[in-house]
Design an enzyme around this catalytic site. Structure first.
Site, PDB file in Angstrom:
ATOM      1  CG  HIS A 355      -0.268  -0.165   2.528  1.00 14.20           C
ATOM      2  ND1 HIS A 355       0.501   0.820   3.096  1.00 14.20           N
ATOM      3  CD2 HIS A 355      -0.199  -1.218   3.382  1.00 14.20           C
ATOM      4  CE1 HIS A 355       0.974   0.403   4.260  1.00 14.20           C
ATOM      5  NE2 HIS A 355       0.582  -0.847   4.447  1.00 14.20           N
ATOM      6  CG  HIS A 366      -7.860   7.606   3.735  1.00 16.05           C
ATOM      7  ND1 HIS A 366      -8.555   6.480   3.410  1.00 16.05           N
ATOM      8  CD2 HIS A 366      -6.832   7.186   4.512  1.00 16.05           C
ATOM      9  CE1 HIS A 366      -7.977   5.422   3.969  1.00 16.05           C
ATOM     10  NE2 HIS A 366      -6.930   5.829   4.644  1.00 16.05           N
ATOM     11  CD  GLU A 392      -0.916   4.376   6.489  1.00 19.67           C
ATOM     12  OE1 GLU A 392      -1.423   3.274   6.756  1.00 19.67           O
ATOM     13  OE2 GLU A 392      -1.580   5.405   6.286  1.00 19.67           O
ATOM     14  CE1 TYR A 396       0.184  -5.094   6.441  1.00 21.65           C
ATOM     15  CE2 TYR A 396       1.371  -4.055   4.620  1.00 21.65           C
ATOM     16  CZ  TYR A 396       0.647  -3.955   5.790  1.00 21.65           C
ATOM     17  OH  TYR A 396       0.386  -2.714   6.322  1.00 21.65           O
ATOM     18  NE  ARG A 413      -1.607  -0.192   8.545  1.00 25.62           N
ATOM     19  CZ  ARG A 413      -2.380  -1.245   8.313  1.00 25.62           C
ATOM     20  NH1 ARG A 413      -1.966  -2.215   7.531  1.00 25.62           N
ATOM     21  NH2 ARG A 413      -3.581  -1.344   8.858  1.00 25.62           N
TER      22      ARG A 413
END
Ligand code: GLY
Ligand code: MN
Ligand code: MN
Length: 445
Positions: A355, A366, A392, A396, A413
């Site tokens: 991401h 956001h 951030e 993963y 994260r």
């Protein structure tokens, strides 16, 4: 107990001044409040105000409409007009107090206020002779209503009336103002970060094998609400073990196991402003070797990014810095294999860092504001003092992927909220432990 600050009416007036300064002369702007949303049958979701409307008014009731009218030839002069629900003893006994037009005029410092039933008559009279109309084009209901008002005025051409001919989308004007936070806004964002940080600490202390993800969520929400942040800014992500590899996991139903990590992405909303914090920690309070290795790497990349923040920096450059750290680190751990120069050139960490590095933060989690994205999808906007963003990075490694089994099921994260200052940055996330030593110490205390 945390001392809370709310914004004074003068802050909202100064925002309207800045907005009106960017309007063409002889124009009117419409910005509408949200409506209540039905949850089921005759119950509603908790009301959440439209953030553009809130930004310009501070007024927190549904159905209202703000009009700003800029008079021809008078550059600095404009009128602010609010339409709002009338006082209504019966409705107020059942559903709660209403501000009403009289108090709204005084407390929120509008030039004029009217009840909603006066809207048609007043608006068609106010827009007569005005050339330009501003509204947020995404607001479909308002869009239709504005067209209707314009048509009504246009139909009276023979009676000497003149309707607006030009329509502008004013979202960008508001969004650009929202992007740069004032000192008063920053103070609120510090506070919601402290409340949210306390919630993360509470979650760390409460987590253990046998508890359920929703029980940890309940601790977080308790800490938010009991400190004035009654609602979460977004649905809390409480993701044990492999669930952390689902980016927006909000089921929060599973039982926690001792050897897992727990990823929590949760932030409160206070006075309309969001915190957005992620922490990842071992459920039994002690990182395994593999968990520690991945965690240290993500933390290193996050610190590199945060320490590079200053006016003139861009997300594009921060992404390069983080990409180098993560790709090199994943190669050193044997999670990425091959030729390191080629891996670095290909930014190979993106296989596991799936991401974006961060986003603007403010009234929305956001938050609004242009990123100046080029054709290569790089975010080239230069940072300025007063901007607030999240940083951030994450790694993963889901179960069943093509990586050595010992790494599988790890999802990490780490997310902080950073304000850009004149000389660098201020990390607003001051009380959510994130070094391994601090996390392990807190969990064993
Ligand atoms: N909490 C959603 C995000 O981090 O973007
Ligand atoms: Mn975020
Ligand atoms: Mn988040």
């Amino acid at each position: 107990m945390i001392k809370h600050t709310l914004l004074p009416a003068s802050e909202f007036v100064s925002r309207r001044d800045k907005f009106a300064a960017q309007m063409e002369p002889n124009s009117v702007a419409f910005i509408s409040a949200n409506k209540e949303v039905t949850r089921s049958n005759d119950t509603e979701y908790s009301f959440c105000q439209d953030k553009n409307f809130y930004y310009l008014t501070g007024f927190n009731e549904p159905d209202a409409l703000l009009l700003l009218i800029k008079i021809a030839g008078a550059q600095a002069e404009y009128q602010s007009i609010l339409f709002c629900r009338d006082k209504d003893p019966m409705q107020e006994v059942w559903h709660g107090r209403r501000v009403g037009p009289e108090l709204a005029k005084e407390a929120y410092v509008f030039d004029q206020t009217f009840t909603l039933d006066k809207m048609d008559e007043q608006v068609t009279s106010l827009i007569n002779g005005v050339e330009n109309v501003y509204h947020c084009f995404t607001d479909v209901d308002l869009n239709k209503q504005v067209d209707l008002w314009i048509k009504q005025v246009a139909s009276q051409l023979k009676m000497g009336k003149r309707s607006p001919t030009v329509k502008f989308d004013c979202s960008d004007i508001i969004h650009e103002l929202r992007l740069i936070k004032s000192e008063a806004e920053l103070e609120i964002m510090r506070q919601v970060n402290v409340i949210s940080g306390n919630a993360h600490q509470r979650a760390m202390k409460y987590s253990r094998a046998g508890r359920f993800e929703y029980q940890i969520e309940a601790e977080i929400l308790h800490e938010f609400a009991s400190n004035g942040a009654r609602f979460a800014a977004y649905n809390s992500i409480v993701a044990g073990g492999d669930n952390a590899n689902i980016l927006h996991y909000t089921d929060n139903q599973e039982e926690l196991e001792a050897d897992q990590l727990l990823l929590i992405d949760a932030g409160g909303e206070y006075a309309g402003y969001a915190a957005d914090i992620t922490r990842t920690f071992p459920i039994n309070g002690k990182f395994t070797e593999e968990q520690k290795a991945v965690y240290e790497l993500v933390l290193k990349s996050q610190i590199v990014a945060i320490e590079a923040i200053k006016p003139g920096m861009t997300f594009a450059r921060l992404n390069e810095l983080v990409g180098e750290v993560l790709t090199q680190g994943l190669f050193d751990l044997g999670i990425l294999t091959g030729n390191i120069d080629e891996l670095l050139k290909a930014n190979a960490c993106k296989k596991f860092f799936i991401h974006g590095l961060g986003h603007w933060l403010g009234l929305d989690v956001h938050d609004v504001g242009d990123y100046h994205i080029n054709e290569k999808r790089q975010q080239l906007r230069e940072f300025k003092p007063g901007m607030v963003m999240t940083i951030e990075p994450g790694i993963y490694i889901p179960k069943g992927c093509d990586v050595e089994p010992k790494w599988q099921g790890i999802g990490v994260r780490i997310e902080d909220n950073i304000a850009v200052t004149e000389s660098g940055y201020e990390n607003l996330t001051v009380n959510s432990p994130k070094t391994i030593a601090d996390i392990e110490a807190l969990m064993q205390s």
